[in-house]
Design a protein around this motif. Structure first.
Motif, PDB file in Angstrom:
ATOM      1  N   PHE A   1      -5.900   2.710   3.029  1.00  0.00           N
ATOM      2  CA  PHE A   1      -6.011   2.039   4.328  1.00  0.00           C
ATOM      3  C   PHE A   1      -6.953   0.844   4.217  1.00  0.00           C
ATOM      4  N   GLN A   2      -8.044   1.021   3.509  1.00  0.00           N
ATOM      5  CA  GLN A   2      -8.993  -0.069   3.322  1.00  0.00           C
ATOM      6  C   GLN A   2      -8.338  -1.246   2.614  1.00  0.00           C
ATOM      7  N   TYR A   3      -7.553  -0.981   1.569  1.00  0.00           N
ATOM      8  CA  TYR A   3      -6.871  -2.055   0.847  1.00  0.00           C
ATOM      9  C   TYR A   3      -5.918  -2.826   1.762  1.00  0.00           C
ATOM     10  N   VAL A   4      -5.169  -2.089   2.586  1.00  0.00           N
ATOM     11  CA  VAL A   4      -4.226  -2.743   3.501  1.00  0.00           C
ATOM     12  C   VAL A   4      -4.955  -3.699   4.431  1.00  0.00           C
ATOM     13  N   PHE A   5      -6.028  -3.233   5.044  1.00  0.00           N
ATOM     14  CA  PHE A   5      -6.760  -4.067   6.011  1.00  0.00           C
ATOM     15  C   PHE A   5      -7.476  -5.235   5.323  1.00  0.00           C
ATOM     16  N   LEU A   6      -8.001  -5.018   4.120  1.00  0.00           N
ATOM     17  CA  LEU A   6      -8.689  -6.106   3.417  1.00  0.00           C
ATOM     18  C   LEU A   6      -7.705  -7.187   2.982  1.00  0.00           C
ATOM     19  N   LEU A   7      -6.551  -6.788   2.484  1.00  0.00           N
ATOM     20  CA  LEU A   7      -5.542  -7.763   2.068  1.00  0.00           C
ATOM     21  C   LEU A   7      -5.012  -8.536   3.275  1.00  0.00           C
ATOM     22  N   LEU A   8      -4.820  -7.839   4.402  1.00  0.00           N
ATOM     23  CA  LEU A   8      -4.423  -8.536   5.628  1.00  0.00           C
ATOM     24  C   LEU A   8      -5.510  -9.501   6.090  1.00  0.00           C
ATOM     25  N   SER A   9      -6.768  -9.091   5.968  1.00  0.00           N
ATOM     26  CA  SER A   9      -7.879  -9.971   6.346  1.00  0.00           C
ATOM     27  C   SER A   9      -7.881 -11.243   5.511  1.00  0.00           C
TER      28      SER A   9
END
Length: 297
Positions: A81-89
């Motif tokens: 989940f962290q990777y998804v949000f960081l890449l979207l950021s």
């Protein structure tokens, strides 16, 4: 303290009647799949060819901390989940959609508070067309951009912990246990060696590819900034993880790769092309020597 995975586990359990273990597997693999697609999407956004973007995805999925994500002692839980949000950021920051960046990075912090380690380097180095990175007005804007999601997360965390009656236990844990993990990491020679290799193994191959690329190829301004963000994040993240966490959970050291994964395919193709030419020259010289040897005798 990290309610996103727990919320979705509860949702799938209540709504669809899935066991928590099955829901965890589905969520883990679904978010890893989304992360891989975002790596490819960002690669294309950064100007990579379709082939290079696909190679970036291969590097992402074949990395030690992803390939063995659910094996001990990795123990990945909410990291996808962290990777998804960081890449979207990173995507929203690159396209200058600042409101979406703030909202999505807030969720990255909720997923795992370690996201804050990447926030300054992401904001200060990863603007797409920012030629005056250290101008006074630009610095203040970036400070504000860093502060907003952190303040939002701080308020959320206080209210959440208070609502769940976890405020006092969390304060006790942070004050008494969190900052003594370094003693565990270096309690003996064996643990010290394990700690060193936990740092090296997730980062070695991507860093070597980056080094060869920058040594033998001209880098763009944005590639330089991604490199600076990666290096600075490694330094900060490594110190924090060694002091505040168990280093044997090697996935914690892979967090700075967020800056490298989307563009790593381009670097790898250039490096492979360079070494392919070198090996061809070496093989040609060896063949010439062999032919001369045969003719002479």
């Amino acid at each position: 303290r990290r309610p996103i995975m727990s919320f979705f586990l509860e949702f799938f359990h209540i709504t669809f009647g899935l066991r928590y273990s099955i829901a965890f597997i589905l969520l883990g693999f679904a978010t890893l799949f989304c992360s891989g697609m975002l790596v490819a999407f960002l690669g294309r956004m950064f100007g990579l060819t379709k082939k290079a973007a696909q190679v970036s995805v291969v590097f992402f999925y074949s990395g030690m901390t992803i390939f063995f994500a659910f094996f001990g002692p990795m123990y990945s839980y909410d990291d996808p989940f962290q990777y998804v949000f960081l890449l979207l950021s990173l995507c929203f920051l690159y396209t200058r959609r600042y409101v979406l960046f703030v909202v999505v990075f807030f969720f990255a912090l909720v997923a795992r508070e370690t996201s804050i380690i990447l926030l300054p380097t992401m904001v200060f180095f990863c603007f797409s067309k920012d030629k005056h990175m250290w101008s006074f007005s630009c610095i203040w804007f970036k400070v504000v951009l860093c502060a907003i999601p952190v303040l939002m997360y701080g308020l959320f965390l206080f209210l959440f912990l208070q609502h769940t009656n976890m405020l006092a236990p969390t304060q006790e844990y942070m004050g008494g246990e969190r900052f003594v993990h370094w003693q565990f990491n270096f309690q003996s020679m064996q643990f010290g060696v394990e700690t060193v290799f936990s740092i090296i193994l997730p980062l070695l191959i991507p860093t070597m590819v980056l080094w060869y690329y920058t040594k033998h190829h001209t880098v763009t301004l944005f590639e330089k900034r991604l490199t600076y963000a990666y290096i600075v994040s490694i330094i900060i993240n490594t110190i924090i993880v060694v002091v505040t966490a168990r280093a044997r959970e090697a996935r914690l050291f892979a967090l700075p790769l967020i800056f490298l994964w989307p563009i790593l395919g381009k670097y790898a193709l250039v490096v492979m092309s360079y070494w392919g030419k070198r090996l061809y020259v070496i093989a040609k010289k060896q063949r010439t020597v062999f032919v001369r040897y045969c003719v002479y005798y």
